[in-house]
Scaffold this motif. Sequence first.
Motif, PDB file in Angstrom:
ATOM      1  N   ALA A  57      52.025  32.629  20.650  1.00 30.17           N
ATOM      2  CA  ALA A  57      52.369  31.740  21.757  1.00 30.17           C
ATOM      3  C   ALA A  57      52.666  30.334  21.250  1.00 30.17           C
ATOM      4  N   LYS A  58      51.855  29.854  20.321  1.00 29.21           N
ATOM      5  CA  LYS A  58      52.093  28.536  19.736  1.00 29.21           C
ATOM      6  C   LYS A  58      53.447  28.490  19.043  1.00 29.21           C
ATOM      7  N   GLU A  59      53.761  29.562  18.343  1.00 29.71           N
ATOM      8  CA  GLU A  59      55.017  29.580  17.594  1.00 29.71           C
ATOM      9  C   GLU A  59      56.228  29.522  18.519  1.00 29.71           C
ATOM     10  N   ILE A  60      56.161  30.213  19.635  1.00 32.15           N
ATOM     11  CA  ILE A  60      57.272  30.198  20.585  1.00 32.15           C
ATOM     12  C   ILE A  60      57.579  28.765  21.004  1.00 32.15           C
ATOM     13  N   VAL A  61      56.545  28.019  21.364  1.00 33.59           N
ATOM     14  CA  VAL A  61      56.730  26.634  21.790  1.00 33.59           C
ATOM     15  C   VAL A  61      57.144  25.758  20.619  1.00 33.59           C
ATOM     16  N   ALA A  62      56.542  25.970  19.466  1.00 35.15           N
ATOM     17  CA  ALA A  62      56.861  25.157  18.293  1.00 35.15           C
ATOM     18  C   ALA A  62      58.317  25.310  17.871  1.00 35.15           C
ATOM     19  N   ARG A  63      58.910  26.461  18.195  1.00 33.81           N
ATOM     20  CA  ARG A  63      60.306  26.684  17.826  1.00 33.81           C
ATOM     21  C   ARG A  63      61.268  26.224  18.917  1.00 33.81           C
ATOM     22  N   GLY A  64      60.744  25.486  19.890  1.00 29.55           N
ATOM     23  CA  GLY A  64      61.609  24.813  20.846  1.00 29.55           C
ATOM     24  C   GLY A  64      61.885  25.552  22.133  1.00 29.55           C
ATOM     25  N   HIS A  65      61.168  26.634  22.384  1.00 27.55           N
ATOM     26  CA  HIS A  65      61.402  27.409  23.598  1.00 27.55           C
ATOM     27  C   HIS A  65      60.445  26.982  24.713  1.00 27.55           C
ATOM     28  N   GLU A  66      60.853  27.240  25.940  1.00 20.32           N
ATOM     29  CA  GLU A  66      60.038  26.885  27.092  1.00 20.32           C
ATOM     30  C   GLU A  66      58.970  27.939  27.360  1.00 20.32           C
ATOM     31  N   ALA A  67      57.767  27.486  27.641  1.00 18.99           N
ATOM     32  CA  ALA A  67      56.696  28.384  28.086  1.00 18.99           C
ATOM     33  C   ALA A  67      56.592  28.277  29.604  1.00 18.99           C
ATOM     34  N   ALA A  68      56.914  29.367  30.293  1.00 22.09           N
ATOM     35  CA  ALA A  68      56.801  29.412  31.751  1.00 22.09           C
ATOM     36  C   ALA A  68      55.672  30.356  32.130  1.00 22.09           C
ATOM     37  N   ALA A  69      55.112  30.165  33.321  1.00 19.35           N
ATOM     38  CA  ALA A  69      53.961  30.966  33.739  1.00 19.35           C
ATOM     39  C   ALA A  69      54.389  32.303  34.333  1.00 19.35           C
ATOM     40  N   HIS A  70      53.516  33.307  34.127  1.00 21.67           N
ATOM     41  CA  HIS A  70      53.806  34.674  34.583  1.00 21.67           C
ATOM     42  C   HIS A  70      52.515  35.333  35.078  1.00 21.67           C
ATOM     43  N   GLY A  71      51.627  34.499  35.666  1.00 16.73           N
ATOM     44  CA  GLY A  71      50.355  35.011  36.149  1.00 16.73           C
ATOM     45  C   GLY A  71      49.338  35.144  35.034  1.00 16.73           C
ATOM     46  N   MET A  72      48.099  35.418  35.407  1.00 12.31           N
ATOM     47  CA  MET A  72      47.045  35.574  34.408  1.00 12.31           C
ATOM     48  C   MET A  72      47.031  36.977  33.836  1.00 12.31           C
ATOM     49  N   ASN A  73      47.403  37.942  34.640  1.00 16.25           N
ATOM     50  CA  ASN A  73      47.476  39.339  34.193  1.00 16.25           C
ATOM     51  C   ASN A  73      48.468  40.061  35.095  1.00 16.25           C
ATOM     52  N   TRP A  74      48.384  41.384  35.127  1.00  9.40           N
ATOM     53  CA  TRP A  74      49.367  42.154  35.896  1.00  9.40           C
ATOM     54  C   TRP A  74      48.869  42.517  37.297  1.00  9.40           C
ATOM     55  N   ALA A  75      47.985  41.743  37.824  1.00  7.29           N
ATOM     56  CA  ALA A  75      47.441  42.042  39.146  1.00  7.29           C
ATOM     57  C   ALA A  75      48.523  41.950  40.218  1.00  7.29           C
ATOM     58  N   THR A  76      48.306  42.655  41.322  1.00 11.26           N
ATOM     59  CA  THR A  76      49.238  42.626  42.444  1.00 11.26           C
ATOM     60  C   THR A  76      49.048  41.316  43.195  1.00 11.26           C
ATOM     61  N   GLU A  77      49.987  40.424  43.028  1.00 13.12           N
ATOM     62  CA  GLU A  77      49.829  39.053  43.514  1.00 13.12           C
ATOM     63  C   GLU A  77      50.084  38.918  45.012  1.00 13.12           C
ATOM     64  N   TYR A  78      51.044  39.658  45.522  1.00 15.23           N
ATOM     65  CA  TYR A  78      51.478  39.440  46.910  1.00 15.23           C
ATOM     66  C   TYR A  78      50.416  39.764  47.957  1.00 15.23           C
ATOM     67  N   SER A  79      49.396  40.524  47.577  1.00 23.08           N
ATOM     68  CA  SER A  79      48.354  40.897  48.538  1.00 23.08           C
ATOM     69  C   SER A  79      47.123  39.993  48.459  1.00 23.08           C
ATOM     70  N   MET A  80      47.152  39.009  47.563  1.00 22.37           N
ATOM     71  CA  MET A  80      45.981  38.154  47.370  1.00 22.37           C
ATOM     72  C   MET A  80      45.840  37.116  48.483  1.00 22.37           C
ATOM     73  N   PRO A  81      44.601  36.801  48.887  1.00 19.12           N
ATOM     74  CA  PRO A  81      44.365  35.663  49.778  1.00 19.12           C
ATOM     75  C   PRO A  81      44.784  34.375  49.074  1.00 19.12           C
ATOM     76  N   TYR A  82      45.015  33.325  49.832  1.00 16.74           N
ATOM     77  CA  TYR A  82      45.548  32.063  49.315  1.00 16.74           C
ATOM     78  C   TYR A  82      44.756  31.546  48.114  1.00 16.74           C
ATOM     79  N   GLU A  83      43.472  31.358  48.259  1.00 21.50           N
ATOM     80  CA  GLU A  83      42.673  30.768  47.183  1.00 21.50           C
ATOM     81  C   GLU A  83      42.573  31.679  45.973  1.00 21.50           C
ATOM     82  N   THR A  84      42.558  32.989  46.201  1.00 24.52           N
ATOM     83  CA  THR A  84      42.526  33.937  45.085  1.00 24.52           C
ATOM     84  C   THR A  84      43.808  33.854  44.283  1.00 24.52           C
ATOM     85  N   GLU A  85      44.939  33.807  44.984  1.00 28.14           N
ATOM     86  CA  GLU A  85      46.225  33.709  44.293  1.00 28.14           C
ATOM     87  C   GLU A  85      46.357  32.371  43.575  1.00 28.14           C
ATOM     88  N   LYS A  86      45.877  31.317  44.211  1.00 26.98           N
ATOM     89  CA  LYS A  86      45.956  30.000  43.571  1.00 26.98           C
ATOM     90  C   LYS A  86      45.192  29.989  42.255  1.00 26.98           C
TER      91      LYS A  86
END
Length: 318
Positions: free
Chosen positions: A127-156
Amino acid sequence: MKDRRTFLKQAGLVGLAGMLPVNSLLADDLKENTFINTEKSDSKWADGSRLVVSVSMQFEAGGQPVNAESPFPQNMQKGFVDLPGETWYQYGYKEGIPRMLDNWDKLGIKVTSHMVGSAVLKNPELAKEIVARGHEAAAHGMNWATEYSMPYETEKKFIKDGVDAIKKITGFQAVGYNANWLRRGPNTLDILQELGFKYHIDDLSRDEPFLIKVKGKDFAVVPYTIRCNDIVLIEGKNFSADQFVSQVKLEFDQLYKESETKRRQMSISFHDRIGGTPQMVAATNEIITYIQQHKGVSFKRKDEIAQMAYEDKSVIRE
């Protein structure tokens, strides 16, 4: 460009995260060949680009759940682990991303890497190398959980945990978001705005960026793709690398024609364990080299595209 082994040796990535400022870039890397065959045209892009190409590199392997979807038949008996399936994911961080990183350097482009937080924690040096080589790190959740069914605070918390993992390891503050299989929920955009994100990609409705209102403020949408996407085509086992090359070239040719009169963005997406295979990296090299032969085409990270959308008064607003 130097290859990955030379880069690692010279860069000394140990402890790099603490040295990187928020959203830091290697200045030379950002400038290097991001604009190909520059020629002023009647472009709708503020920087004079005729067509903007956005490349995604998903960093997911290592963050998947036990017995996650794979090319193997989904017929594992309950209580057993799909061991060959696990190795398919391991390929993503052992071979796939390192091979793609060298290819991006060879081609002189920078990409956006959508990173699953748990995958980053499992493979921090990569992960460090990706950023060090000039690429953008964007977020993709903490894991592969089903996000759309989460309550507001859980998803946050789910989203924030992923962002915090990226920041802790790489020093990069993610401003872009991609939900698992693009399936955001009714609260996702409000949460992203609240957490300080600048854009999301979970939208297939246009071939150019646009702005929407979220909680009364502008929020950028940088459209994604399932057409020029290796996980939809190649991983589906009914598509070959040469077909992928042909399809992406056809997509580019049409968008390039349209870009004579309107703002056009082309998206191409690669996943660590698929796009990083030898055949797909060879295919990618052929695709990008073909695109670079056309005047006025620029390759941009998604955070750069989003920023252009915010600054362009002529951008579409919905």
